[in-house]
Motif scaffolding. Structure first.
Motif, mmCIF file in Angstrom:
data_model
loop_
_atom_site.group_PDB
_atom_site.id
_atom_site.type_symbol
_atom_site.label_atom_id
_atom_site.label_comp_id
_atom_site.label_asym_id
_atom_site.label_seq_id
_atom_site.Cartn_x
_atom_site.Cartn_y
_atom_site.Cartn_z
ATOM 1 N N HIS A 92 0.600 -1.303 0.212
ATOM 2 C CA HIS A 92 0.026 0.017 -0.023
ATOM 3 C C HIS A 92 0.859 1.335 0.017
ATOM 4 O O HIS A 92 0.595 2.208 -0.574
ATOM 5 C CB HIS A 92 -0.892 -0.158 1.358
ATOM 6 C CG HIS A 92 -1.498 1.312 1.581
ATOM 7 N ND1 HIS A 92 -2.654 1.733 0.614
ATOM 8 C CD2 HIS A 92 -1.308 1.963 2.436
ATOM 9 C CE1 HIS A 92 -3.006 2.982 1.215
ATOM 10 N NE2 HIS A 92 -2.249 3.144 2.113
ATOM 11 N N LEU A 93 1.889 1.335 0.849
ATOM 12 C CA LEU A 93 2.659 2.392 0.927
ATOM 13 C C LEU A 93 3.506 2.463 -0.314
ATOM 14 O O LEU A 93 3.701 3.643 -0.828
ATOM 15 C CB LEU A 93 3.760 2.228 2.121
ATOM 16 C CG LEU A 93 3.211 2.214 3.344
ATOM 17 C CD1 LEU A 93 4.231 1.887 4.649
ATOM 18 C CD2 LEU A 93 2.354 3.699 3.596
ATOM 19 N N ARG A 94 3.806 1.484 -1.025
ATOM 20 C CA ARG A 94 4.592 1.461 -2.342
ATOM 21 C C ARG A 94 3.858 2.123 -3.422
ATOM 22 O O ARG A 94 4.039 2.874 -3.977
ATOM 23 C CB ARG A 94 5.283 0.250 -2.566
ATOM 24 C CG ARG A 94 5.945 0.316 -4.147
ATOM 25 C CD ARG A 94 6.326 -1.088 -4.551
ATOM 26 N NE ARG A 94 5.338 -1.896 -5.087
ATOM 27 C CZ ARG A 94 4.389 -1.490 -6.450
ATOM 28 N NH1 ARG A 94 4.688 -0.712 -6.877
ATOM 29 N NH2 ARG A 94 3.464 -2.230 -6.508
ATOM 30 N N ARG A 95 2.465 1.794 -3.343
ATOM 31 C CA ARG A 95 1.742 2.097 -4.593
ATOM 32 C C ARG A 95 1.106 3.714 -4.249
ATOM 33 O O ARG A 95 1.069 4.666 -5.220
ATOM 34 C CB ARG A 95 0.266 1.325 -4.604
ATOM 35 C CG ARG A 95 0.354 0.117 -5.207
ATOM 36 C CD ARG A 95 -1.095 -0.440 -5.462
ATOM 37 N NE ARG A 95 -1.676 -0.649 -4.237
ATOM 38 C CZ ARG A 95 -1.922 -1.717 -3.570
ATOM 39 N NH1 ARG A 95 -1.172 -2.648 -3.760
ATOM 40 N NH2 ARG A 95 -2.601 -1.679 -2.334
ATOM 41 N N ALA A 96 1.081 4.092 -2.795
ATOM 42 C CA ALA A 96 0.799 5.439 -2.691
ATOM 43 C C ALA A 96 1.928 6.372 -3.117
ATOM 44 O O ALA A 96 1.921 7.703 -2.605
ATOM 45 C CB ALA A 96 0.343 5.507 -1.264
ATOM 46 N N ARG A 97 3.249 5.849 -2.974
ATOM 47 C CA ARG A 97 4.478 6.645 -3.463
ATOM 48 C C ARG A 97 4.809 7.570 -2.222
ATOM 49 O O ARG A 97 5.417 8.745 -2.605
ATOM 50 C CB ARG A 97 4.283 7.285 -4.811
ATOM 51 C CG ARG A 97 4.105 6.590 -5.696
ATOM 52 C CD ARG A 97 4.004 7.105 -7.242
ATOM 53 N NE ARG A 97 5.208 7.958 -7.483
ATOM 54 C CZ ARG A 97 6.283 7.550 -7.848
ATOM 55 N NH1 ARG A 97 6.340 6.357 -8.636
ATOM 56 N NH2 ARG A 97 7.406 8.244 -8.388
#
Length: 168
Positions: A92-97
């Motif tokens: 989730h944190l990776r996709r939210a950048r």
């Protein structure tokens, strides 16, 4: 400066007068016991030496978690090394950048007991410092990342894993 050469002068009038925070110890009454202050115990136990291999494992796994957040590594690579809800948070944190430009600066590893390792990490994102904490637990004979608490945005703390309260 040597104490013999020190000079005393009154405090300026702009400073408030000092207040007495504690009453001076008086003579104890016969009906009130006195604590034995002759023996001073250690406030905390000395830190035990942590196995260098465990320290290296905890550091490498923490670095890998940060790499997932920054997009340098796939979360699937950590399937055997992290709990599913922790992997979901990382993805989730990776996709939210929110981890763009994030770098791992330092880690501290401690072992509260022989079945757990706790890592506190100092992260940098541009000119800002960020904090993270990772808990590794021994599960079925192997070390697995079970908890993550990370602050990437001011005022926002992301958590994965549930820390059991201490048994009473």
């Amino acid at each position: 400066m040597h104490p013999a050469t020190a000079t005393c002068r009154p405090a300026p009038a702009s400073r408030p007068a000092s207040t007495l925070l504690l009453e001076p110890p008086g003579t104890p009454r016969p009906d009130q016991p006195v604590l034995p202050w002759t023996v001073v115990t250690e406030a905390a136990a000395p830190p035990s030496a942590l196995d260098p291999d465990l320290r290296q494992l905890a550091t490498a796994l923490t670095a890998a978690l940060v790499e997932v957040i920054t997009g340098q590594r796939s979360a699937l690579q950590l399937e055997l090394w992290a709990e599913p809800d922790l992997l979901n948070l990382l993805e989730h944190l990776r996709r939210a950048r929110v981890g763009d430009g994030l770098r791992l600066r330092s880690v501290r590893v401690q072992a509260p007991h022989e079945e757990a390792l706790e890592v506190s990490a100092h992260l940098r994102q541009g000119a800002a410092s960020r904090a993270a904490a990772v808990r590794l637990s021994r599960r079925r004979g192997r070390w697995v990342a079970t908890h993550l608490v990370i602050a990437l945005d001011p005022g926002v703390v992301h958590r994965a894993g549930w820390i059991n309260p201490l048994p009473r």
